[in-house]
Design a protein around this motif. Structure first.
Motif, short mmCIF file in Angstrom:
data_model
loop_
_atom_site.label_atom_id
_atom_site.label_comp_id
_atom_site.label_asym_id
_atom_site.label_seq_id
_atom_site.Cartn_x
_atom_site.Cartn_y
_atom_site.Cartn_z
N MET A 273 69.69 9.66 64.75
CA MET A 273 69.35 8.87 63.69
C MET A 273 68.24 9.99 63.90
N SER A 274 68.00 10.30 64.71
CA SER A 274 66.53 11.34 64.45
C SER A 274 67.31 13.03 63.32
N ALA A 275 68.50 13.34 63.90
CA ALA A 275 69.28 14.20 63.55
C ALA A 275 69.57 13.86 62.14
N ILE A 276 69.66 12.56 61.50
CA ILE A 276 69.82 12.88 60.16
C ILE A 276 68.97 12.84 59.42
N LEU A 277 67.98 12.21 60.25
CA LEU A 277 66.58 12.15 59.40
C LEU A 277 65.63 13.83 59.44
N LEU A 278 65.79 14.61 60.60
CA LEU A 278 66.30 15.91 60.45
C LEU A 278 66.78 16.63 59.10
N LEU A 279 67.87 16.54 58.97
CA LEU A 279 68.60 16.79 58.18
C LEU A 279 67.76 16.15 56.20
N VAL A 280 68.50 15.31 56.66
CA VAL A 280 67.22 14.80 54.89
C VAL A 280 66.43 15.87 54.85
N ILE A 281 65.45 16.20 55.61
CA ILE A 281 64.22 16.76 55.49
C ILE A 281 64.42 17.88 55.46
N VAL A 282 65.18 18.61 55.66
CA VAL A 282 66.17 20.61 54.98
C VAL A 282 66.49 20.26 54.63
N MET A 283 67.28 19.17 53.84
CA MET A 283 67.18 19.33 52.98
C MET A 283 67.13 19.21 51.43
N ALA A 284 66.29 17.59 51.50
CA ALA A 284 65.41 17.72 50.29
C ALA A 284 64.12 19.23 50.02
N GLN A 285 64.05 19.86 51.25
CA GLN A 285 62.74 21.10 50.96
C GLN A 285 63.94 21.73 50.48
N THR A 286 65.10 22.37 50.49
CA THR A 286 65.84 22.94 49.85
C THR A 286 66.27 23.44 48.42
N PHE A 287 66.99 21.67 48.72
CA PHE A 287 67.71 21.54 46.56
C PHE A 287 66.11 20.62 45.59
N SER A 288 64.77 21.08 45.92
CA SER A 288 64.18 20.55 45.82
C SER A 288 63.44 21.05 44.30
N LYS A 289 64.27 22.05 43.80
CA LYS A 289 64.65 22.52 42.82
C LYS A 289 64.95 21.86 41.63
N CYS A 290 66.67 21.45 42.21
CA CYS A 290 67.82 21.03 41.58
C CYS A 290 67.00 19.09 41.44
N TRP A 291 66.45 19.05 42.95
CA TRP A 291 65.40 17.97 42.24
C TRP A 291 64.84 17.75 41.16
N LEU A 292 64.11 18.61 41.10
CA LEU A 292 63.09 18.30 39.87
C LEU A 292 63.95 18.86 39.07
N VAL A 293 64.66 19.69 38.84
CA VAL A 293 65.01 19.51 37.46
C VAL A 293 65.91 18.53 37.23
#
Length: 119
Positions: free
Chosen positions: A1-21
């Protein structure tokens, strides 16, 4: 469960510009009507893109800024300084001989030592 949360946090930071667009594309009409600087000009072809540029610039500035603001610095000492002064307390050696144990020679049985088989 913590691995999934960590993965989501890393992916959110990586794709923050895409999410903004993507969020801009979804809400472009509402942004053009309420947040756009040129909303009072009906002939403008901005349609909220000025807001997107400001958000992208703010995102770049936030990513480029150091985490602690660059104010705090710390040093890591890899080696401690060795003390040059060494004081040795005088000691007295006490020699005691146990005659019963000193006379017994040590005997070894060479056959008891394990030797692996040769290939």
């Amino acid at each position: 469960m913590s691995a999934i949360l960590l993965l989501v946090i890393v992916m959110a930071q990586t794709f923050s510009k895409c999410w903004l667009v993507v969020s801009f594309a979804i809400n472009q009409r509402a942004i053009a009507a309420t947040l756009c600087e040129n909303r009072a000009k009906p002939n403008s072809s901005c349609h909220g893109k000025c807001y997107l540029r400001k958000q992208m610039a703010a995102q770049e500035k936030q990513e480029g800024a150091p985490l602690n603001g660059g104010k705090e610095k710390f040093e890591v000492l890899l080696f401690n300084e060795v003390c040059k002064e060494l004081t040795v307390e005088p000691f007295t050696a006490i020699s005691t001989s146990f005659s019963a144990y000193a006379a017994a020679p040590i005997q070894r049985d060479n056959a008891a030592i394990f030797h692996p088989p040769r290939a």
